[in-house]
Design a protein around this motif. Structure first.
Motif, short mmCIF file in Angstrom:
data_model
loop_
_atom_site.label_atom_id
_atom_site.label_comp_id
_atom_site.label_asym_id
_atom_site.label_seq_id
_atom_site.Cartn_x
_atom_site.Cartn_y
_atom_site.Cartn_z
N ALA A 10 0.83 -1.20 0.00
CA ALA A 10 0.00 0.00 0.00
C ALA A 10 0.87 1.25 0.00
O ALA A 10 1.96 1.27 0.56
CB ALA A 10 -0.90 0.01 1.23
N TYR A 11 0.34 2.28 -0.66
CA TYR A 11 0.99 3.58 -0.74
C TYR A 11 0.20 4.57 0.10
O TYR A 11 -1.03 4.61 0.01
CB TYR A 11 1.02 4.07 -2.20
CG TYR A 11 1.80 3.17 -3.12
CD1 TYR A 11 3.15 3.44 -3.40
CD2 TYR A 11 1.22 2.07 -3.72
CE1 TYR A 11 3.87 2.62 -4.25
CE2 TYR A 11 1.94 1.24 -4.57
CZ TYR A 11 3.26 1.52 -4.83
OH TYR A 11 3.98 0.71 -5.68
N PHE A 12 0.91 5.36 0.88
CA PHE A 12 0.28 6.33 1.78
C PHE A 12 0.82 7.73 1.48
O PHE A 12 2.02 7.90 1.25
CB PHE A 12 0.58 5.99 3.24
CG PHE A 12 0.06 4.64 3.64
CD1 PHE A 12 -1.21 4.51 4.17
CD2 PHE A 12 0.84 3.50 3.49
CE1 PHE A 12 -1.69 3.27 4.54
CE2 PHE A 12 0.37 2.26 3.85
CZ PHE A 12 -0.91 2.13 4.39
N LEU A 13 -0.06 8.69 1.50
CA LEU A 13 0.32 10.09 1.31
C LEU A 13 0.44 10.72 2.69
O LEU A 13 -0.50 10.68 3.49
CB LEU A 13 -0.75 10.80 0.48
CG LEU A 13 -0.38 12.11 -0.18
CD1 LEU A 13 0.85 11.97 -1.06
CD2 LEU A 13 -1.56 12.61 -1.02
N GLY A 19 5.25 22.39 1.64
CA GLY A 19 4.52 22.38 0.38
C GLY A 19 4.52 21.05 -0.35
O GLY A 19 4.02 20.97 -1.46
N ARG A 20 5.06 20.01 0.25
CA ARG A 20 5.12 18.68 -0.38
C ARG A 20 4.51 17.64 0.54
O ARG A 20 4.63 17.74 1.76
CB ARG A 20 6.57 18.31 -0.70
CG ARG A 20 7.24 19.33 -1.63
CD ARG A 20 8.67 19.01 -1.86
NE ARG A 20 8.74 18.08 -2.99
CZ ARG A 20 9.86 17.62 -3.49
NH1 ARG A 20 11.02 17.97 -2.98
NH2 ARG A 20 9.86 16.80 -4.52
N ARG A 21 3.89 16.62 -0.06
CA ARG A 21 3.32 15.52 0.73
C ARG A 21 4.08 14.24 0.38
O ARG A 21 3.97 13.72 -0.72
CB ARG A 21 1.84 15.37 0.42
CG ARG A 21 1.06 16.60 0.92
CD ARG A 21 -0.40 16.44 0.82
NE ARG A 21 -0.85 15.41 1.76
CZ ARG A 21 -2.09 14.96 1.79
NH1 ARG A 21 -2.99 15.42 0.94
NH2 ARG A 21 -2.46 14.04 2.65
N ASP A 38 7.35 13.54 -2.71
CA ASP A 38 6.01 13.95 -3.11
C ASP A 38 5.46 12.97 -4.13
O ASP A 38 6.16 12.07 -4.60
CB ASP A 38 5.96 15.40 -3.61
CG ASP A 38 6.73 15.64 -4.89
OD1 ASP A 38 6.91 14.72 -5.70
OD2 ASP A 38 7.14 16.80 -5.10
N LEU A 39 4.19 13.13 -4.46
CA LEU A 39 3.51 12.19 -5.34
C LEU A 39 4.10 12.17 -6.75
O LEU A 39 4.27 11.10 -7.34
CB LEU A 39 2.01 12.50 -5.38
CG LEU A 39 1.14 11.52 -6.16
CD1 LEU A 39 1.29 10.10 -5.64
CD2 LEU A 39 -0.32 11.97 -6.11
N TYR A 120 9.35 8.47 9.04
CA TYR A 120 8.53 7.70 8.10
C TYR A 120 8.57 6.20 8.37
O TYR A 120 8.31 5.40 7.47
CB TYR A 120 8.96 7.99 6.66
CG TYR A 120 8.92 9.46 6.34
CD1 TYR A 120 7.71 10.10 6.11
CD2 TYR A 120 10.08 10.21 6.29
CE1 TYR A 120 7.66 11.46 5.84
CE2 TYR A 120 10.05 11.57 6.00
CZ TYR A 120 8.84 12.18 5.79
OH TYR A 120 8.79 13.52 5.52
N VAL A 121 8.89 5.81 9.58
CA VAL A 121 8.92 4.40 9.95
C VAL A 121 7.49 3.86 9.92
O VAL A 121 6.58 4.47 10.48
CB VAL A 121 9.57 4.20 11.33
CG1 VAL A 121 9.47 2.76 11.79
CG2 VAL A 121 11.02 4.67 11.31
#
Length: 145
Positions: A10-13, A19-21, A38-39, A120-121
């Motif tokens: 799975a990918y999570f935002l 200004g970036r996710r 970012d995406l 981001y763990v």
């Protein structure tokens, strides 16, 4: 969660920062971490690079090993699908993205995955996921062919 994959990953935002996710990936095998800042970066990596295997055969995150792995994976990718370049270009154009050289994508991927800790763990069911970097430099049975 913004997307899934056929293998169960799975990918999570993430939450916006400067200004970036960021995009975080979690595999069904218990590996997870930062894929891109970012995406757009994440999609360019997904379109242009065999990124999962590049990370799996990264020698623990060594950029030189990842570059060598990416070259082997590219040859296999072309052998399996000779039209991959035109297909990738069509997808990139439809999403208003660039086609980025593989070597540059590897640098981006290595830099992002290296920033997984501490922010981001990936965790789930009380367990911390393993890093995205695999310890091997090439496949164990037969190496690169």
């Amino acid at each position: 969660m913004i997307a899934g994959e056929s293998a169960g990953g799975a990918y999570f935002l993430g939450v916006e920062q400067n200004g970036r996710r960021p995009v975080v990936f979690a595999s069904s095998e218990g590996e997870g971490g930062l894929l891109a800042d970012d995406l757009a970066d994440a999609l360019e990596i997904i379109i242009g690079l065999e990124w999962r295997d590049c990370l799996s055969f990264s020698g623990g995150g060594d950029l030189e090993v990842m570059q060598a792995s990416a070259q082997h994976l590219e040859r296999s990718r072309y052998k399996d699908n000779p039209d991959i370049d035109s297909e990738a270009a069509q997808v990139a154009a439809a999403l208003s993205l660039r086609i980025v050289p593989v070597a540059d994508l590897v640098v981006r991927l290595q830099a992002a995955a290296s920033k997984t800790e501490p922010d981001y763990v990936v965790t789930g069911d009380g367990q911390t996921f393993d890093p995205l970097f695999g310890e091997y430099a090439e496949p164990r049975h037969g190496g690169w062919r």
